[in-house]
Scaffold this active site. Structure first.
Site, PDB file in Angstrom:
ATOM      1  N   ASP A   6      26.673 -35.488  16.986  1.00  0.00           N
ATOM      2  CA  ASP A   6      25.812 -36.198  17.933  1.00  0.00           C
ATOM      3  C   ASP A   6      26.240 -35.982  19.391  1.00  0.00           C
ATOM      4  O   ASP A   6      25.434 -36.156  20.303  1.00  0.00           O
ATOM      5  CB  ASP A   6      25.812 -37.709  17.647  1.00  0.00           C
ATOM      6  CG  ASP A   6      25.372 -38.026  16.231  1.00  0.00           C
ATOM      7  OD1 ASP A   6      24.650 -37.202  15.630  1.00  0.00           O
ATOM      8  OD2 ASP A   6      25.763 -39.092  15.716  1.00  0.00           O
ATOM      9  N   ARG A  42       9.863 -20.369  13.743  1.00  0.00           N
ATOM     10  CA  ARG A  42       8.995 -19.750  14.758  1.00  0.00           C
ATOM     11  C   ARG A  42       8.237 -18.561  14.142  1.00  0.00           C
ATOM     12  O   ARG A  42       7.062 -18.344  14.445  1.00  0.00           O
ATOM     13  CB  ARG A  42       9.856 -19.304  15.935  1.00  0.00           C
ATOM     14  CG  ARG A  42       9.133 -18.623  17.053  1.00  0.00           C
ATOM     15  CD  ARG A  42       8.319 -19.570  17.920  1.00  0.00           C
ATOM     16  NE  ARG A  42       9.086 -20.250  18.947  1.00  0.00           N
ATOM     17  CZ  ARG A  42       8.530 -21.046  19.859  1.00  0.00           C
ATOM     18  NH1 ARG A  42       7.222 -21.268  19.856  1.00  0.00           N
ATOM     19  NH2 ARG A  42       9.262 -21.642  20.758  1.00  0.00           N
TER      20      ARG A  42
END
Ligand code: F6P
Length: 320
Positions: free
Chosen positions: A128, A155
């Site tokens: 994080d 993608r």
């Protein structure tokens, strides 16, 4: 100091093993014995400990996860649990402790050091990256690269089908991972807990991109901001475009640590032991720019850690 302990706590982060290795081998080189405490603070309370030497940390530098296991302990949050942990340390003859983990784990380190007088040095390790007192936590770079690889693959299929993909990444309440992978992956939009969400503006940007000839759109969503499924549904409603959602999940926590995370782990693990031997307590080590620094855990928290909004603005400029 003749014997120190080391433990990992909270969510695992790739590079924890490299850090354990650095702690153990630095201590051995200084003639200090090391005890590995397994399963975080729960293990500490139970006295779940193994002696460690230079050989016991061989072959782990490139392995994700943590050979000491990890856990989130609710018992340690109570004063009774902390008393048990302190008793356990004295039974095991441990005079100082290196705690490798994220924000919650370092809060535990602060409690042991400040409230109970145990010499403790914390090492930030969490995907994080939300720990104050350091620019980077161990595991963040690996998680970002794992997520980026996945986004690059998505993608390909997004472009082939001319779809909008909404990809949710981890990060708890903060958007460090989302911002970094969004910028690195050329996302058309990045949704963060730190920035108000405007799905009308996002939809408009996507439609305009299509008019200019874009064949795919990637929206990166931080888990602490909103649900990818919900965002996908609302973008479809507004644009009429076909949407798909992917939640990357725990894949971001695993894998071989990047060179950057291994080097960070080596530097911070080494510095943590040096700080302990210099008599520091309730301290943490981190990096600021290219320098390793040691700070008081409390002081670091007062400063806090926030995302760099200039990166967010840059991502918006480049994603036209
Ligand atoms: O703190 C690391 C982290 O992976 C967060 O990004 C995520 O929200 C959480 O841990 C998931 O926790 P668990 O593995 O307990 O489901």
């Amino acid at each position: 100091m003749e014997r120190i302990g080391v433990l990992t706590s909270g969510g695992d982060a790739s590079g924890m093993n490299a850090c354990i290795r650095a702690v153990v081998r630095t201590a051995v080189s200084r003639g200090v014995a090391v005890v590995g405490i397994r399963r975080g603070y729960d293990g500490l309370i139970r006295g779940d400990a193994v002696p460690m030497d230079a050989e016991s940390v061989g072959g782990i530098l490139n392995r994700g996860g943590t050979l000491l296991y990890t856990a989130r302990s609710s018992r340690f949050l109570s004063r009774e649990g902390q008393q048990e942990a302190v008793d356990s340390l004295s039974r095991l003859g441990i005079e100082g402790l290196v705690i490798i983990g994220g924000e919650g784990s370092l809060r535990g380190a602060r409690a042991l050091g400040s409230d109970w007088g145990v010499p403790v040095v914390g090492v930030p390790a969490t995907i994080d990256n939300d720990v104050a007192g350091t620019d980077f936590a161990i595991g963040f770079d690996t998680a970002v690269n794992v997520a980026l690889e996945a986004i690059d693959k998505i993608r390909d299929t997004a472009a082939s089908h001319e779809r909008v993909f909404v990809i949710e990444v981890m990060g708890r309440e903060v958007g460090f991972i989302a911002l970094e992978v969004g910028l690195a992956g050329g996302a058309e939009a990045i949704l963060l807990p730190e920035v108000p969400v405007d799905l009308d503006a996002v939809s408009q940007r996507i439609v305009e991109g299509r008019r200019r000839g874009k064949t795919s759109s990637i929206i990166v969503v931080a888990e602490g901001c909103c649900s990818a499924v919900e965002v996908g549904r609302r973008i479809h409603e507004r644009t009429g475009l076909e949407t798909r959602e992917t939640i990357l999940g725990h894949i971001q926590r695993g894998g071989t640590p990047t060179a950057r995370d291994r080097v960070l782990a080596a530097r911070l693990g080494h510095a943590a032991v040096e700080q302990l031997l210099q008599g520091r307590r309730a301290a943490m080590v981190g990096v600021s720019g290219s320098a390793v620094q040691a700070s008081d855990i409390d002081a670091a928290w007062k400063i806090g850690k926030t995302i760099d909004l200039s990166l967010y603005r840059l991502a918006q400029v480049l994603a036209i």
